[in-house]
Design an enzyme around this catalytic site. Structure first.
Site, PDB file in Angstrom:
ATOM      1  N   LYS A   1       6.236  -7.121   5.896  1.00  0.00           N
ATOM      2  CA  LYS A   1       6.659  -6.088   6.844  1.00  0.00           C
ATOM      3  C   LYS A   1       5.638  -6.056   7.969  1.00  0.00           C
ATOM      4  O   LYS A   1       4.441  -6.150   7.735  1.00  0.00           O
ATOM      5  CB  LYS A   1       6.729  -4.717   6.162  1.00  0.00           C
ATOM      6  CG  LYS A   1       7.108  -3.575   7.114  1.00  0.00           C
ATOM      7  CD  LYS A   1       7.082  -2.226   6.407  1.00  0.00           C
ATOM      8  CE  LYS A   1       7.396  -1.103   7.392  1.00  0.00           C
ATOM      9  NZ  LYS A   1       7.335   0.230   6.749  1.00  0.00           N
TER      10      LYS A   1
ATOM     11  N   GLU B   1     -12.387   0.345  -8.634  1.00  0.00           N
ATOM     12  CA  GLU B   1     -12.374  -0.552  -9.794  1.00  0.00           C
ATOM     13  C   GLU B   1     -13.724  -1.223 -10.014  1.00  0.00           C
ATOM     14  O   GLU B   1     -14.258  -1.222 -11.125  1.00  0.00           O
ATOM     15  CB  GLU B   1     -11.295  -1.620  -9.613  1.00  0.00           C
ATOM     16  CG  GLU B   1     -11.129  -2.520 -10.828  1.00  0.00           C
ATOM     17  CD  GLU B   1      -9.995  -3.512 -10.650  1.00  0.00           C
ATOM     18  OE1 GLU B   1      -9.302  -3.800 -11.644  1.00  0.00           O
ATOM     19  OE2 GLU B   1      -9.803  -4.008  -9.523  1.00  0.00           O
TER      20      GLU B   1
ATOM     21  N   GLN C   1      -1.186  -3.289  -6.408  1.00  0.00           N
ATOM     22  CA  GLN C   1      -0.717  -4.269  -7.388  1.00  0.00           C
ATOM     23  C   GLN C   1       0.787  -4.431  -7.302  1.00  0.00           C
ATOM     24  O   GLN C   1       1.510  -3.483  -7.003  1.00  0.00           O
ATOM     25  CB  GLN C   1      -1.103  -3.828  -8.802  1.00  0.00           C
ATOM     26  CG  GLN C   1      -2.533  -4.169  -9.158  1.00  0.00           C
ATOM     27  CD  GLN C   1      -2.752  -4.201 -10.655  1.00  0.00           C
ATOM     28  OE1 GLN C   1      -1.808  -4.223 -11.432  1.00  0.00           O
ATOM     29  NE2 GLN C   1      -4.003  -4.198 -11.068  1.00  0.00           N
TER      30      GLN C   1
END
Length: 449
Positions: free
Chosen positions: A417, A239, A361
Site C-alpha cells: 500500500k 521485544e 507480524q
C-alpha cells in the site's frame, strides 16, 4: 467581563506596528519575518489583516510595497476607506528602523506564546473542574502544551485559501530541491524512489513472518536517518533489549559477523573496525527505550519532549498494550485493541508531524498458499491497520521457505500500500551474518573497509 479579560491578554502594540512598518519600508526583511511569525501571532485585528496580506503576496511572489499592499487589501475586502491608507502611512512613520525587525518580531512571538499559554491554562482548568479522569486531563494538557511548543494551534476549521498558501510554499521548496527526496531517506535507494522517502505524519508499517528481518531493516533505516538527517530518532523496542539492538547496529556498521561479536573472538583488525563503527554510531542521535509494557500514550509523551525529533520506530505492534491497564485480550477483543493502537499511532504521527515506522507480524495465512508472498489480508489481528497506515511494506525471502532456492540471501521488499504513489516490489540483498539489508547492487569488500 470577557471583553475586559480579552483586553488584558499579553500583547505589544508598538512591536506589532514596528514589524509591519519594517516590512513596508524594506521588503528584503520579509522572508526572515515570515519565517518567524504567522498571522495569528498578531493580537490587533488590523495588524493581523495587514500581515496576512503581505504573507499571501510573498507566497505568490508579488511585488510588496505600500501601494501594492493597499491594493491587495481592496481585493481581499479588508481595506477600510479613510482608515487603511493613513494607518499604513503611520506604520512606516513610527518605525524607527527596519534593521531591528527581528527584535520586534521576537517580542510579538513571545506575547503570542504567552496568550496561547493563558488560553491553554484556562482550558486545562475547565477540564480539571469537569470531574474527568486525571490521566485524560494530563494527556490533553501535554498535547496542547506540545502544540504550543511546536508553534501549531490545536484543531479548528481552516480556510482553504490559507491552506493553499502553505501548499504553495511546499511546492516552491520542492521545486528548489527537485533532486532531493521530499522525506527522510531510508538508505535504500530503490525503496526511496518508490515511497519518496519517509514523510512527516506518515505511518509506515513493515510486516513479515518472524525471523524475516523486519527489526533489521528498521534498525538500518533508523541509523541511516539519525546519521544523515541531523535529527533525533526514537526507537521503542518491546521485544529486544537496548544491548541486543546495539549489538546488531555494531555488526551491520562494522561488517563483522554478529555471532563473532557475541563470542568476543575478535582479531586486532576486528577491534579497530568495532571502534570505528561504535564511534560512528555514537555520533548519531539515536535513542532507545526497551520497556516492554509501553502504551502509545507513553511513547507520545516521551517523543513530545524531544526537541529535534525526526523519526519514530516501534518494534512491534502486536506486543503493544492498549491505553488501559495492560490486560491481555484474546480473539476479537485483542483485534479491537490492536486496531485502536494502530489508530492512535496514526494520530501520534500527525501530532508529532514526523514519520512513524511500526513493525508488525503477519499471520500464518500466507504459509498455506503456493505463493507465500505477503498480502494486506495477512496482517495479524489486522482490524483497521491497513486503513490507518499510509504505507505498508511486506518482506519476503524465498530462502526462508525453500533452502534449495537459487535466490539465496535475496529479498523482496513488497510495497502493498502506498498513499504517495504506486505499489510494486523492490529487490534487496539480505546479509544474514551482519543482520542487515542492503540495496541489491551493493557489495561489501572487507579489504575496502
Amino acid at each position: 467581563m470577557d471583553e475586559l479579560l480579552a483586553k488584558q491578554m499579553p500583547h505589544n502594540t508598538e512591536a506589532e506596528q514596528a514589524v509591519l512598518g519594517s516590512m513596508l519600508i524594506d521588503a528584503r526583511c520579509i522572508p526572515d519575518v515570515i519565517g518567524k511569525l504567522k498571522p495569528a501571532d498578531f493580537y490587533i485585528k488590523t495588524n493581523q489583516e495587514i500581515f496576512e496580506t503581505i504573507y499571501s503576496m510573498f507566497s505568490y511572489s508579488m511585488v510588496i510595497d505600500p501601494v501594492t499592499v493597499l491594493e491587495q487589501m481592496r481585493v481581499n475586502g479588508t481595506f477600510r476607506e479613510d482608515v487603511s491608507a493613513q494607518y499604513v502611512l503611520d506604520l512606516m512613520n513610527i518605525t524607527p528602523t527596519a534593521a531591528n525587525v527581528m527584535e520586534y518580531a521576537a517580542i510579538v512571538r513571545d506575547k503570542a506564546l504567552l496568550r496561547g499559554i493563558a488560553e491553554v491554562g484556562a482550558s486545562i482548568n475547565e477540564m480539571a473542574m469537569a470531574d474527568g479522569s486525571a490521566m485524560d486531563v494530563l494527556e490533553a494538557a501535554e498535547k496542547r502544551i506540545y502544540a504550543l511548543r511546536q508553534g501549531r494551534s490545536k484543531g479548528g476549521l481552516e480556510e482553504v485559501s490559507k491552506v493553499m498558501i502553505t501548499v504553495y510554499e511546499q511546492l516552491a521548496q520542492a521545486a528548489q530541491n527537485k533532486d532531493r527526496l521530499p522525506g527522510l531517506s531510508t538508505g535504500l535507494i530503490d525503496l526511496d524512489n518508490f515511497i519518496m522517502g519517509l514523510n512527516d505524519s506518515d505511518l509506515i508499517l513493515i510486516a513479515s513472518r518472524p525471523g524475516m528481518g523486519k527489526t533489521s531493516i528498521a534498525l538500518n533505516i533508523a541509523l541511516h536517518a539519525a546519521k544523515n538527517s541531523g535529527k533525533t530518532v526514537a526507537v521503542f523496542s518491546l521485544e529486544m533489549s537496548r544491548e541486543q539492538l546495539c549489538l546488531r547496529l555494531l555488526s551491520g556498521e562494522s561488517f563483522i559477523d554478529n555471532k563473532k561479536l557475541q563470542t568476543g573472538r575478535l582479531t586486532d583488525s576486528d577491534w579497530e573496525r568495532v571502534a570505528m563503527a561504535a564511534d560512528s554510531i555514537s555520533h548519531a542521535d539515536l535513542r532507545i527505550d526497551d520497556n516492554p509494557s509501553l502504551t502509545v500514550a507513553d511513547m507520545n509523551a516521551q517523543c513530545r519532549r524531544v526537541q529535534n525529533l525526526g523519526l519514530v520506530v516501534i518494534d512491534y505492534l502486536q506486543l503493544m498494550q492498549g491505553s488501559g491497564s495492560g490486560t491481555n485480550y484474546a480473539g476479537e477483543n485483542r483485534q479491537q485493541v490492536v486496531s485502536d493502537i494502530s489508530r492512535m499511532l496514526k494520530i501520534m504521527a500527525k501530532e508529532l508531524n514526523v514519520p512513524v515506522i511500526c513493525l508488525s507480524q503477519l499471520s500464518r495465512a500466507n504459509e498455506s498458499r503456493t505463493n507465500k508472498r505477503p498480502m494486506l489480508s495477512d496482517l495479524r489481528e489486522s482490524g483497521a491497520i491497513e486503513q490507518d497506515a499510509d504505507i505498508v511494506i511486506g518482506l519476503y525471502r524465498d530462502d526462508y521457505y525453500n533452502k534449495e532456492t537459487e535466490k539465496q540471501n535475496e529479498a523482496e521488499c513488497i510495497i502493498l500500500k502506498n498513499r504517495r504513489g504506486e505499489t510494486g516490489t523492490v529487490a534487496l540483498r539480505w546479509l544474514p551474518e551482519f543482520t542487515t539489508y542492503a540495496s541489491i547492487e551493493r557489495r561489501h569488500d572487507e579489504d575496502d573497509f
